[in-house]
Design an enzyme around this catalytic site. Structure first.
Site, short mmCIF file in Angstrom:
data_model
loop_
_atom_site.label_atom_id
_atom_site.label_comp_id
_atom_site.label_asym_id
_atom_site.label_seq_id
_atom_site.Cartn_x
_atom_site.Cartn_y
_atom_site.Cartn_z
N HIS A 105 0.52 -0.76 -0.36
CA HIS A 105 -0.47 0.03 -0.14
C HIS A 105 0.76 1.50 -0.04
CE1 HIS A 105 -3.43 -2.62 0.26
NE2 HIS A 105 -3.59 -2.45 1.30
N HIS A 179 -10.12 2.39 0.63
CA HIS A 179 -9.82 1.96 1.14
C HIS A 179 -10.75 1.56 2.58
CE1 HIS A 179 -7.87 -1.91 3.15
NE2 HIS A 179 -7.11 -2.37 3.35
N GLU A 313 -11.78 -2.75 -3.08
CA GLU A 313 -11.35 -2.30 -3.37
C GLU A 313 -10.91 -1.97 -4.85
OE1 GLU A 313 -6.83 -2.63 -0.91
OE2 GLU A 313 -8.75 -4.04 0.65
#
Length: 348
Positions: A105, A179, A313
């Site tokens: 991420h 997210h 997502e």
């Protein structure tokens, strides 16, 4: 329709603001200029009761301390990059390793903890916030100066639109997502095991023990990964399928979307809340909250536990740079990155 701005806290000596958008139906969406974090989505159930259907914290410190990515924009690259490295134009780039030896991420310098410039806008039928941020060449180990624009729009027909645009002055990688953890029970009253999910997807990506794609594309037919006709999240938690157990009993998988219109539908049967998701992205990561820790609480005071929320997502394929047969996430200087996802809330 209206917008408000209130001080939420401070981070690195700068003020963090909470921007609240409200439509004429009473639906309300709130977000921060820290990581474009969505803190509240207040929508009614079939009895007209408004409650928050996303997981969040009530202070800046908790967002930084617990690293849950609750509600945040993820970048430059969502998901994992194997061995925290990649090659572009015969040059090797090293990224920060923040999950074992892998990069997750955006790493330790990801977009989720950046302070974004923000401005609100309003018309007769919608209100919104436009966030901008410039990621400098070398930030997080990535090449190129990348300019990002994230727009959250709330409409009078209870749609939350997310638009992400990006440009670069050097060949780089870009694959972003939001997210947010959803829980349609409202205010985290129950877990998401009985949420019913329908997805227009007949294939998903196989994961290895480090939760990285192996490169193999699997058929959902005859498995608990078949959401084409709807199934409860509980099915994957109880499943002995190796792909369910490898992620900690549940889902953390990229599903390849076969259609864009009403691609994803999430329902909570008890109160009637319904969420419909449409996107221009090729896949969606279904994460059922398998790794949520149990030593803190969400803003409503509910203790966090496994399966308290689920993520949907929308994004490009994870670790695509290491799999040439996946759709590319390379962005060139003459291109524009454009990701759009719409979340429509209703009841039935």
């Amino acid at each position: 329709m209206k917008t408000t701005r209130d001080k939420f806290g401070t981070f690195n000596g700068e003020t963090i603001y909470k921007y609240s958008l409200e439509n004429d139906n009473g639906m309300k969406l709130s977000c921060l200029n820290l990581g474009c974090i969505v803190t509240d989505i207040l929508v009614p159930d079939r009895e007209g009761k408004f409650e928050n259907v996303v997981l969040s914290f009530n202070n800046v410190d908790d967002y930084i301390r617990y690293q849950t990515y609750f509600g945040a924009i993820i970048g430059r690259v969502a998901g994992r990059i194997k061995n925290s490295e990649f090659e572009l134009n015969k040059k090797k780039y090293l990224l920060s390793a923040n999950e074992g030896k892998h990069h997750l991420h955006g790493g330790t310098d990801g977009f989720h903890e950046k302070i974004w410039n923000a401005s609100t806008f309003q018309t007769d039928q919608e209100v919104g916030v436009e966030f901008t941020y410039t990621s400098k060449d070398g930030e997080g180990g990535y090449p190129g100066n990348v300019h990002i624009q994230v727009t959250y729009t709330l409409t009078n027909d209870n749609r939350w639109k997310v638009r992400i645009n990006g440009t670069t002055d050097e060949t780089t990688l870009l694959n972003m997502t939001n997210h947010t953890y959803f829980n349609l029970s409202g205010n985290g009253k129950t877990d998401i095991l009985n949420h019913q999910l329908t997805m227009k997807s007949d294939r998903f990506l196989e994961l290895d023990e480090d939760l990285l794609p192996t490169g193999k594309i699997m058929d959902v037919e005859g498995t608990v990964f078949d959401f084409r006709h709807g199934r409860k999240i509980r099915d994957g938690i109880l499943s002995p399928h190796p792909q369910n157990t490898i992620v900690g009993n549940g889902y953390d998988h990229p599903f390849i979307l076969s259609e864009k219109k009403e691609a994803i539908i999430l329902k909570e049967g008890t109160n009637g809340r319904k969420l419909v998701i449409e996107t221009n992205q090729p896949s969606v990561i279904l994460y059922s909250g398998n790794s949520l820790k149990e030593d803190y609480a969400i803003k409503e005071g509910v203790p966090v536990r496994k399966y308290l929320g689920l993520c949907l997502e929308t994004q490009g394929f994870p670790d695509a740079i290491h799999h040439p047969h996946f759709p590319s996430i390379i962005l060139e200087p003459n291109q524009r990155y454009m990701a759009e996802t719409t979340y429509t809330f209703g009841v039935e």
